[in-house]
Design a protein around this motif. Structure first.
Motif, PDB file in Angstrom:
ATOM      1  N   ILE A  26      87.008  63.435  58.143  1.00 43.02           N
ATOM      2  CA  ILE A  26      85.833  63.634  57.953  1.00 43.02           C
ATOM      3  C   ILE A  26      85.330  64.892  57.064  1.00 43.02           C
ATOM      4  N   GLY A  27      84.953  64.789  55.582  1.00 45.49           N
ATOM      5  CA  GLY A  27      84.673  65.885  55.030  1.00 45.49           C
ATOM      6  C   GLY A  27      86.027  66.439  54.352  1.00 45.49           C
ATOM      7  N   ARG A  28      87.060  65.687  54.078  1.00 40.62           N
ATOM      8  CA  ARG A  28      88.156  66.130  53.764  1.00 40.62           C
ATOM      9  C   ARG A  28      88.196  66.396  52.036  1.00 40.62           C
ATOM     10  N   ALA A  29      87.292  65.470  51.409  1.00 39.56           N
ATOM     11  CA  ALA A  29      87.473  65.289  50.078  1.00 39.56           C
ATOM     12  C   ALA A  29      86.528  66.140  49.424  1.00 39.56           C
ATOM     13  N   PRO A  30      85.481  66.653  49.585  1.00 34.32           N
ATOM     14  CA  PRO A  30      84.579  67.325  48.851  1.00 34.32           C
ATOM     15  C   PRO A  30      84.981  68.397  47.988  1.00 34.32           C
ATOM     16  N   TRP A  31      85.887  69.170  48.435  1.00 34.31           N
ATOM     17  CA  TRP A  31      86.424  70.380  47.850  1.00 34.31           C
ATOM     18  C   TRP A  31      87.136  70.039  46.618  1.00 34.31           C
ATOM     19  N   ILE A  32      88.037  69.242  46.555  1.00 35.66           N
ATOM     20  CA  ILE A  32      88.862  68.980  45.227  1.00 35.66           C
ATOM     21  C   ILE A  32      87.852  68.353  44.233  1.00 35.66           C
ATOM     22  N   VAL A  33      86.873  67.325  44.650  1.00 36.02           N
ATOM     23  CA  VAL A  33      85.986  66.976  43.758  1.00 36.02           C
ATOM     24  C   VAL A  33      85.328  68.105  43.159  1.00 36.02           C
ATOM     25  N   LEU A  34      84.930  69.049  43.777  1.00 35.32           N
ATOM     26  CA  LEU A  34      83.921  70.062  43.395  1.00 35.32           C
ATOM     27  C   LEU A  34      84.923  70.819  42.335  1.00 35.32           C
ATOM     28  N   LEU A  35      86.264  71.026  42.564  1.00 38.06           N
ATOM     29  CA  LEU A  35      87.064  71.844  41.859  1.00 38.06           C
ATOM     30  C   LEU A  35      87.220  71.270  40.233  1.00 38.06           C
ATOM     31  N   VAL A  36      87.178  70.040  40.474  1.00 39.08           N
ATOM     32  CA  VAL A  36      87.443  68.971  39.262  1.00 39.08           C
ATOM     33  C   VAL A  36      86.317  69.144  38.457  1.00 39.08           C
ATOM     34  N   ALA A  37      85.225  69.093  39.207  1.00 33.89           N
ATOM     35  CA  ALA A  37      83.847  69.059  38.523  1.00 33.89           C
ATOM     36  C   ALA A  37      83.555  70.297  37.886  1.00 33.89           C
ATOM     37  N   SER A  38      84.180  71.492  38.487  1.00 31.60           N
ATOM     38  CA  SER A  38      84.019  72.742  38.059  1.00 31.60           C
ATOM     39  C   SER A  38      84.742  72.864  36.926  1.00 31.60           C
ATOM     40  N   ALA A  39      85.931  72.425  36.625  1.00 30.75           N
ATOM     41  CA  ALA A  39      86.782  72.477  35.515  1.00 30.75           C
ATOM     42  C   ALA A  39      86.355  71.666  34.401  1.00 30.75           C
ATOM     43  N   GLY A  40      85.759  70.747  34.549  1.00 27.52           N
ATOM     44  CA  GLY A  40      84.998  69.813  33.462  1.00 27.52           C
ATOM     45  C   GLY A  40      83.787  70.280  32.885  1.00 27.52           C
ATOM     46  N   LEU A  41      83.076  70.754  33.857  1.00 26.55           N
ATOM     47  CA  LEU A  41      81.623  71.450  33.418  1.00 26.55           C
ATOM     48  C   LEU A  41      81.993  72.947  32.439  1.00 26.55           C
ATOM     49  N   SER A  42      83.005  73.763  33.039  1.00 22.33           N
ATOM     50  CA  SER A  42      83.562  75.000  32.200  1.00 22.33           C
ATOM     51  C   SER A  42      84.050  74.489  30.918  1.00 22.33           C
ATOM     52  N   ARG A  43      84.703  73.495  31.017  1.00 22.73           N
ATOM     53  CA  ARG A  43      85.225  72.865  29.664  1.00 22.73           C
ATOM     54  C   ARG A  43      84.076  72.366  28.649  1.00 22.73           C
ATOM     55  N   ARG A  44      82.983  72.159  29.138  1.00 27.61           N
ATOM     56  CA  ARG A  44      81.964  71.804  28.151  1.00 27.61           C
ATOM     57  C   ARG A  44      81.007  72.911  27.975  1.00 27.61           C
ATOM     58  N   GLY A  45      81.387  74.136  28.390  1.00 26.23           N
ATOM     59  CA  GLY A  45      80.506  75.368  28.122  1.00 26.23           C
ATOM     60  C   GLY A  45      79.436  75.500  29.154  1.00 26.23           C
ATOM     61  N   ARG A  46      79.267  74.749  30.469  1.00 26.06           N
ATOM     62  CA  ARG A  46      78.453  74.768  31.433  1.00 26.06           C
ATOM     63  C   ARG A  46      78.884  75.637  32.567  1.00 26.06           C
ATOM     64  N   ASP A  47      78.751  77.096  31.986  1.00 25.17           N
ATOM     65  CA  ASP A  47      79.539  78.070  32.897  1.00 25.17           C
ATOM     66  C   ASP A  47      78.802  78.268  34.099  1.00 25.17           C
ATOM     67  N   VAL A  48      77.383  78.277  34.238  1.00 24.67           N
ATOM     68  CA  VAL A  48      76.758  78.601  35.315  1.00 24.67           C
ATOM     69  C   VAL A  48      76.981  77.350  36.586  1.00 24.67           C
ATOM     70  N   SER A  49      76.735  76.239  36.286  1.00 22.88           N
ATOM     71  CA  SER A  49      76.970  74.761  36.814  1.00 22.88           C
ATOM     72  C   SER A  49      78.616  74.788  37.508  1.00 22.88           C
ATOM     73  N   ALA A  50      79.374  75.171  36.496  1.00 25.19           N
ATOM     74  CA  ALA A  50      80.808  75.294  36.952  1.00 25.19           C
ATOM     75  C   ALA A  50      81.126  76.293  38.181  1.00 25.19           C
ATOM     76  N   GLY A  51      80.414  77.389  37.937  1.00 16.31           N
ATOM     77  CA  GLY A  51      80.404  78.523  38.927  1.00 16.31           C
ATOM     78  C   GLY A  51      79.934  78.182  39.991  1.00 16.31           C
ATOM     79  N   LEU A  52      78.784  77.225  40.255  1.00 12.77           N
ATOM     80  CA  LEU A  52      78.153  76.767  41.380  1.00 12.77           C
ATOM     81  C   LEU A  52      79.224  75.758  42.193  1.00 12.77           C
ATOM     82  N   CYS A  53      79.673  74.929  41.400  1.00 13.59           N
ATOM     83  CA  CYS A  53      80.691  74.133  42.001  1.00 13.59           C
ATOM     84  C   CYS A  53      81.741  74.754  42.448  1.00 13.59           C
ATOM     85  N   LEU A  54      82.260  75.744  41.967  1.00 17.14           N
ATOM     86  CA  LEU A  54      83.497  76.504  42.394  1.00 17.14           C
ATOM     87  C   LEU A  54      83.104  77.130  43.546  1.00 17.14           C
TER      88      LEU A  54
END
Length: 691
Positions: free
Chosen positions: A454-482
């Motif tokens: 239970i609740g084992r997966a969100p952390w890795i999803v958030l990190l991948v989302a952070s990398a993707g958002l930062s790659r697109r220049g959305r640095d604040v959103s990337a930081g929020l995910c991290l």
């Protein structure tokens, strides 16, 4: 005459009812002793005749006066009984209308076979409200698949046989798939090598597309069988042939590896063998989160032992081993039981009853051996943020039950499935397919450890989302995910290293601050600060202090399943000061390399090596290395080494027959850290920071 009428009416009112249908269907026992998985007895599913006594389809009974008691709610007539249990003992079914005087209704005879065997009786003409079932004789290995009772109808009617054979246990399932995953890692290595080295033209495309089709077909065969695999092969070849452009064909071939990863991650459709919910893991995190205020981080095993004593379902040897969560040393369970009041006084009476019921539920799902092993784990280690979201947000008013835990386990599966979309979105199709393969084919983070939790997966999803958002220049959103990932698991905060070094260098040299890194760190700090603040305000500052102390204790405890540089250094038996010095130098060099990356997103990916250099991560958190896929994708050798590492993690599993001791994880740690360091060095050499 009036007296006769009254007596006749009273006798009529006292007559037992005779309802139609099966009387025990879905009914839980009102009392049980020395029984695990009791829900199997009345779930309407019978095992195949002769199936093993310890089948997953059957309840198991211990040797210390085991038995089940059922309350039918009212006095009813009983004419027929069907029972499927182990055949080398007899089974005694007793009944009573008032709970005081018990009458033998039926003794199911032994049939001389240890397997599960069905027996049936009709024409009993008995009445009862309470039913009690106990085994007699035999060799002490009792299994009970089904008990069905009827008044009007044949009790066997409506029983359904579970199709297929009982699957193997979870560990055997994961080990059995190791050779298949090793072959897929080799096939992926061949595909990416051919893709990079193939000359332009039809022949080169056919080779790479052929490897992808063969791997997809093999995965479908192992997952769905030969008929489905033939259909998959036809569809794959048809799509590749119909694709009008070479680029579209290459994209389809890469997309097929995403499907291969999905099938391999789930152990080719077998998931964890017998169970949907990982009850050993879920018990820690359900009880630890729901009762965090009472248990903290040191009283989980103590209070469960006290609740176990009150439930009185299994005999409790006072010299049974348990872990003292105050220092992670061993003690006897009797030491906990002598201080029962020290645990119970932290609960209100209502909360203690709820806790005891939850403990009873989990105890009923675990075998006696698994129950004993549960007390030797390392307790509850989630962050206060995770505790707040799960304990107060989701589990607060939800007692432990199969539907609740299965829903949470399926929610994790949805998160893992989301990675198939997020990885290509974050890194591009080629690097995304490589990242998905890293997740699916590495044994240290196999589905066995995290699937069904239970609740084992969100952390890795958030990190991948952070990398993707930062790659697109959305640095604040990337930081929020991290920041959210760091709140859930703490160590992802180390991925801020690259941006922090870039910001610090700008301050020291009095240069303009890099805006992207500044926004990224601000977003991460904001998310982490808000989450930690909310958890502290809601759960109290004491829990945060306990978490920090528990983390220090947990880090200092030797465990068999750790990966990272400190685990590899353990082979050298260096003193603590030398280990600390090596870690500081390694992290310092990583910071210097990370500052040369071109943007915050790239610095985040480079910094993903930092947790491996500083911490001994539990093996399943090694999945963090999927973030290295964009670095490995940039050159042929990097891709080859990464896929070779995945194959390397599977081969020792086959050689050791699943007997994975600390040497396996030490052996994996060295090449894992070496590969990450090499990729980071190549990145630093290739991508100097722009103006």
């Amino acid at each position: 005459m009036l007296l006769v009428v009254l007596l006749w009416g009273a006798s009529g009112w006292a007559q037992a009812e005779c309802p139609s249908g099966e009387l025990l269907q879905g009914r839980p026992p009102s009392r049980l002793r020395s029984v695990y998985r009791p829900d199997r007895v009345t779930d309407g599913l019978v095992a195949r005749e002769g199936e093993a006594w310890d089948s997953e389809r059957a309840a198991g009974l211990g040797v210390n006066r085991p038995g089940l008691l059922y309350d039918l709610g009212r006095v009813v007539g009983i004419s027929g009984v069907y029972l499927q249990g182990t055949g080398d003992e007899s089974w005694k079914l007793e009944g009573t209308p008032d709970g005081r005087t018990w009458t033998l209704l039926w003794r199911a005879p032994a049939v001389g076979d240890r397997g599960l065997r069905g027996r049936q009786v009709a024409g009993l003409d008995a009445t009862a409200r309470f039913l009690r079932l106990r085994p007699e004789g035999g060799d002490g290995r009792f299994g009970l698949s089904e008990l069905r009772v009827g008044c009007r109808d044949d009790p066997r009617a409506g029983a359904r046989v579970r199709p297929g054979r009982t699957p193997p246990n979870a560990y055997a399932t994961a080990v059995a798939q190791a050779w298949r995953k090793a072959l897929l890692a080799l096939a992926a290595l061949a595909f990416f090598a051919l893709r990079r080295g193939a000359p332009e033209g039809a022949a080169g495309r056919r080779r790479t597309e052929g490897v992808a089709t063969v791997a997809l077909t093999a995965s479908a065969w192992w997952t769905f069988g030969p008929v489905a695999s033939a259909g998959v092969a036809c569809v794959a070849l048809g799509l590749l042939r119909l694709a009008p452009l070479a680029r579209a064909r290459g994209a389809l071939a890469l997309a097929s590896w995403l499907l291969v990863a999905a099938m391999a991650w789930t152990n080719f459709g077998r998931f964890n063998g017998q169970w949907t919910v990982h009850y050993h893991d879920a018990m820690h995190y359900h009880l630890g989160a729901r009762y965090a205020r009472e248990l903290g981080y040191t009283r989980l095993y103590h209070c469960v032992a006290v609740a176990d004593l009150e439930l009185d379902r299994w005999p409790i040897p006072l010299n049974r081993g348990a872990r003292d969560l105050r220092n992670n040393l061993g003690l006897d369970i009797g030491d906990y039981l002598r201080d029962a009041d020290g645990c119970k006084r932290r609960f209100t009476p209502a909360r203690w009853r709820a806790f005891r019921e939850d403990v009873g539920f989990f105890q009923a799902q675990l075998t006696p051996g698994a129950w004993d092993r549960w007390f030797m784990d390392h307790g509850y280690n989630a962050t206060p943020v995770w505790t707040l979201l799960m304990g107060d947000g989701i589990l607060r008013d939800r007692p432990a039950s199969r539907p609740t835990l299965e829903a949470l386990a399926h929610a994790d599966e949805v998160f893992y499935a989301a990675l198939l979309v997020l990885c290509p979105w974050a890194f591009g199709l080629e690097a995304g397919a490589l990242a998905a393969l890293v997740m699916a084919l590495g044994f240290p983070w196999v589905y066995l450890w995290v699937g069904g939790g239970i609740g084992r997966a969100p952390w890795i999803v958030l990190l991948v989302a952070s990398a993707g958002l930062s790659r697109r220049g959305r640095d604040v959103s990337a930081g929020l995910c991290l920041g959210a990932a760091a709140g859930l698991l703490a160590f992802p905060a180390a991925l801020c290293l690259g941006s922090a070094v870039a910001l610090g260098e700008a301050l020291l040299r009095r240069r303009p601050l890099p805006r992207g890194d500044l926004r990224f760190l601000a977003g991460a700090g904001l998310a982490a600060g808000l989450l930690v603040g909310a958890a502290t305000a809601r759960l109290g500052p004491g829990l945060l202090r306990e978490f920090l102390a528990n983390s220090a204790k947990h880090t200092a405890t030797v465990a068999t399943n750790r990966v990272g540089l400190p685990a590899a250094l353990a082979l050298l038996a260096l003193p603590r000061w030398a280990v600390l010095g090596v870690k500081c130098v390694a992290v310092g060099l990583l910071g210097l390399a990370a500052r040369r990356a071109r943007d915050p997103g790239r610095r985040l990916i480079v910094s993903s090596l930092a947790p491996f250099l500083w911490f001994e991560l539990s093996s399943y958190y090694g999945a963090l290395c999927l973030l290295w896929a964009p670095l490995a994708r940039d050159e042929r050798l990097g891709t080859t080494l990464l896929l070779g590492l995945l194959c390397l993690t599977q081969i020792p599993v086959l050689a050791l027959g699943g007997d994975l001791h600390i040497g396996y994880y030490l052996a994996v740690s060295a090449p894992l850290v070496a590969l990450g360091a090499w990729l980071v060095c190549r990145e630093a050499h290739r991508r100097p920071q722009g103006p």
